[in-house]
Design a protein around this motif. Sequence first.
Motif, PDB file in Angstrom:
ATOM      1  N   PRO A  57      -4.011   1.655   0.867  1.00 21.95           N
ATOM      2  CA  PRO A  57      -2.552   1.571   0.778  1.00 21.95           C
ATOM      3  C   PRO A  57      -1.970   2.324  -0.420  1.00 21.95           C
ATOM      4  CG  PRO A  57      -3.491  -0.591   1.198  1.00 21.95           C
ATOM      5  CD  PRO A  57      -4.636   0.343   0.905  1.00 21.95           C
ATOM      6  N   ALA A  58      -2.790   2.591  -1.428  1.00 21.64           N
ATOM      7  CA  ALA A  58      -2.301   3.331  -2.598  1.00 21.64           C
ATOM      8  C   ALA A  58      -2.048   4.796  -2.258  1.00 21.64           C
ATOM      9  CB  ALA A  58      -3.304   3.230  -3.745  1.00 21.64           C
ATOM     10  N   THR A  59      -2.704   5.292  -1.224  1.00 25.03           N
ATOM     11  CA  THR A  59      -2.562   6.703  -0.874  1.00 25.03           C
ATOM     12  C   THR A  59      -2.003   6.935   0.529  1.00 25.03           C
ATOM     13  OG1 THR A  59      -4.852   6.787  -0.089  1.00 25.03           O
ATOM     14  CG2 THR A  59      -4.448   7.390  -2.398  1.00 25.03           C
ATOM     15  N   SER A  60      -1.879   5.891   1.334  1.00 29.97           N
ATOM     16  CA  SER A  60      -1.411   6.038   2.709  1.00 29.97           C
ATOM     17  C   SER A  60      -0.167   5.190   2.967  1.00 29.97           C
ATOM     18  CB  SER A  60      -2.513   5.625   3.685  1.00 29.97           C
ATOM     19  OG  SER A  60      -2.005   5.509   4.989  1.00 29.97           O
ATOM     20  N   ARG A  61       0.914   5.864   3.324  1.00 32.06           N
ATOM     21  CA  ARG A  61       2.158   5.157   3.657  1.00 32.06           C
ATOM     22  C   ARG A  61       1.926   4.223   4.847  1.00 32.06           C
ATOM     23  NH1 ARG A  61       7.707   6.327   3.059  1.00 32.06           N
ATOM     24  NH2 ARG A  61       7.039   8.114   1.855  1.00 32.06           N
TER      25      ARG A  61
END
Length: 134
Positions: free
Chosen positions: A20-24
């Motif tokens: 979730p830190a890198t994927s919307r």
Amino acid sequence: MSDSLERLYLAVLAARDLDPATSRTARLFQRGPSKMAKKLAEEAIEVVIDAVNGDTDAVIRESADLLYNLTVLWASAGVRPEDVWREMTRREDMLGIAEKLPKSSMKLSKVASPRVAARRPIVALEGRAARKRH
């Protein structure tokens, strides 16, 4: 167009378990259906505002965002694009492509069975301003 939405839907499914830190997409799944619904509503409002303002390029951009957020919500709800296409075909068979099913079962009963009724022609929806009765 349905091929593009199918590919988008598959990309959403593939991304839902990413970080979730890198994927919307993963972030939306982590936050749940209420956040997904809020994002979908925000994009729909942006499309409407841009359309009213006559900004065609913005309508195109925001429509793409709207479709992305719709596919995320579909994936979360267990709805597949083919489920939606099947419903659209059912409606077209009953009422024609440009129509929406009536909400009232009384109105619906006036429509012949899709096996009996001929398809109605594709028509533009115009001049259908609804008036509120007090």
